[in-house]
Design a protein around this motif. Sequence first.
Motif, mmCIF file in Angstrom:
data_model
loop_
_atom_site.group_PDB
_atom_site.id
_atom_site.type_symbol
_atom_site.label_atom_id
_atom_site.label_comp_id
_atom_site.label_asym_id
_atom_site.label_seq_id
_atom_site.Cartn_x
_atom_site.Cartn_y
_atom_site.Cartn_z
ATOM 1 N N ILE A 1 0.851 -1.203 0.000
ATOM 2 C CA ILE A 1 0.000 0.000 0.000
ATOM 3 C C ILE A 1 0.880 1.244 0.000
ATOM 4 O O ILE A 1 1.859 1.313 0.755
ATOM 5 N N TYR A 2 0.548 2.197 -0.839
ATOM 6 C CA TYR A 2 1.269 3.462 -0.830
ATOM 7 C C TYR A 2 0.270 4.587 -0.583
ATOM 8 O O TYR A 2 -0.940 4.426 -0.771
ATOM 9 N N GLY A 3 0.795 5.724 -0.168
ATOM 10 C CA GLY A 3 -0.040 6.911 0.023
ATOM 11 C C GLY A 3 0.769 8.133 -0.367
ATOM 12 O O GLY A 3 1.943 8.251 0.017
ATOM 13 N N LYS B 1 -5.126 12.873 0.371
ATOM 14 C CA LYS B 1 -4.219 11.730 0.358
ATOM 15 C C LYS B 1 -4.778 10.665 -0.563
ATOM 16 O O LYS B 1 -5.915 10.223 -0.393
ATOM 17 N N HIS C 1 -4.449 -1.962 12.348
ATOM 18 C CA HIS C 1 -4.395 -2.793 11.138
ATOM 19 C C HIS C 1 -4.998 -4.177 11.426
ATOM 20 O O HIS C 1 -5.763 -4.720 10.628
ATOM 21 N N LEU D 1 -2.389 -6.034 7.460
ATOM 22 C CA LEU D 1 -2.769 -4.879 6.621
ATOM 23 C C LEU D 1 -2.398 -5.124 5.165
ATOM 24 O O LEU D 1 -3.143 -4.766 4.246
ATOM 25 N N MET E 1 -8.735 -2.710 4.063
ATOM 26 C CA MET E 1 -8.996 -1.769 5.164
ATOM 27 C C MET E 1 -10.485 -1.412 5.160
ATOM 28 O O MET E 1 -11.172 -1.638 4.172
ATOM 29 N N HIS F 1 -9.565 3.042 8.837
ATOM 30 C CA HIS F 1 -8.462 3.570 8.031
ATOM 31 C C HIS F 1 -8.934 4.731 7.166
ATOM 32 O O HIS F 1 -8.203 5.703 6.952
ATOM 33 N N HIS G 1 -7.257 8.378 7.082
ATOM 34 C CA HIS G 1 -6.671 8.932 5.858
ATOM 35 C C HIS G 1 -7.245 10.321 5.564
ATOM 36 O O HIS G 1 -6.535 11.212 5.100
ATOM 37 N N HIS H 1 -4.652 7.543 14.549
ATOM 38 C CA HIS H 1 -5.112 6.147 14.661
ATOM 39 C C HIS H 1 -5.498 5.822 16.104
ATOM 40 O O HIS H 1 -6.501 5.162 16.366
HETATM 41 O O1 LIG Z 1 -0.362 6.608 3.737
HETATM 42 C C1 LIG Z 1 -0.249 5.445 3.391
HETATM 43 O O2 LIG Z 1 0.785 4.974 2.940
HETATM 44 C C2 LIG Z 1 -1.451 4.548 3.566
HETATM 45 C C3 LIG Z 1 -1.544 4.268 5.017
HETATM 46 C C4 LIG Z 1 -2.321 3.058 5.316
HETATM 47 O O3 LIG Z 1 -3.049 2.577 4.500
HETATM 48 C C5 LIG Z 1 -2.207 2.471 6.652
HETATM 49 C C6 LIG Z 1 -2.451 3.397 7.773
HETATM 50 O O4 LIG Z 1 -3.321 4.265 7.687
HETATM 51 O O5 LIG Z 1 -1.793 3.212 8.799
#
Ligand SMILES: O=C(O)CCC(=O)CC(=O)O
Length: 359
Positions: A127-129, A136, A174, A230, A235, A239, A243, A257
Amino acid sequence: MQEFIYSSLPSRVVFGRGSLAALGREIELLGAGRVLVLSTPGHGDQAQAAADSLGARAAGVFAGAVMHVPAEIARAAGDEARRLHADCTLAMGGGSTIGLAKAVALDLGLPILAVPTTYAGSEMTPIYGITEAGAKKTGRDARVLPRTVIYDPDLTLGLPAGLSVTSGMNAIAHAAEGLYARDGNPIMSLMAEEGIRALAQALPAIQRRPGEIEARDAALYGAWLCGTVLGNVGMALHHKLCHVLGGTFNLPHAETHTVVLPHAIAFNAQAAPEAMQRIRRALGIEGSASAAAGLFDLARDHGAPVALKDIGDITEADMAKAADLVVGAPYWNPRPIDAAQRAGIHRLLLDAYHGNRPA
Ligand SMILES: O=C(O)CCC(=O)CC(=O)O
Ligand SMILES: NC(=O)c1ccc[n+]([C@@H]2O[C@H](COP(=O)([O-])OP(=O)(O)OC[C@H]3O[C@@H](n4cnc5c(N)ncnc54)[C@H](O)[C@@H]3O)[C@@H](O)[C@H]2O)c1
């Protein structure tokens, strides 16, 4: 037994005290010869020391990682990787640093070796953000899953007690959502319950004695399990709320969180009774407290924040905007989120804003 599909993600994990010493060997196994080391600005020295230990295999250091991966920082790191002809990134740090490596991987396809120093769990996920223009964007892509992860508990000894507890709660989130994921399976549920148990036992010990290596070891083990959950299953509401609050209102990730989790779990309690039972068991709840109350107490009793109003520049009125954003583009959730739920989501956010203990 429910029907399920189980597939595991390919990554190599090296776990144990002093395992950073295996860095050179692991880089060699990846076949990398020009490694760009990434870190946050505060950990540039640690990144430089890692680069020095790699000798000729190191191409340089980029110590500019920032929480929530702003797009301009991702572009700057990608430009540096191009300039140095890097063929691999080494992400030494928490989720922000690993997130930056993921953005570079998305851009250039460079493999990642991650050395996590918090409990956020990003190292085990595809997963990327990336944050741009106040929003986001998250996604999944196999290219961003770190190929190798070195978990060395010694590197977490300096993580302040407060951040250790909130980061541990991030990991627990997670696992908690993995227990009711749409694509959940029995293996991930085992890992989730064990991950929550390990962290729920370790965090109080870390808060009392941040330098206690046994607790650090157990917390990192729990973080690995929770991160794996996770990475493997979807999710849900919790989550999504985080986000929105992190990406749009720039609230700090782990603290957000920590504050939101009890409220999201309370919202989903009736729709996911088996998950609630597992969370209660993992937290060691013996009385009548709910899973949500148990999570709230774990945070509050160990020095973590429990109210959004205490962790950032956000107002009560912002909760209405956040509710709109969550309902406008929801993630799947065991209790479906649609326009009819907007009032409930707004109430949830107000409870989180004020720090009310869930029933
Ligand atoms: O920002 C991200 O890379 C996604 C973060 C994610 O999905 C897990 C989280 O919110 O801890
Ligand atoms: N994509 C995913 O799967 C995933 C999962 C979890 C979190 N994330 C992302 O990770 C980011 C948050 O990560 P985080 O909570 O780990 O925070 P972080 O990486 O921003 O680290 C927080 C602070 O702690 C410092 N720090 C890190 N390790 C330390 C140590 N051992 N000792 C002392 N200081 C230390 C960092 O330099 C930083 O200043 C967010 O952007 C979040 O979206 C992504």
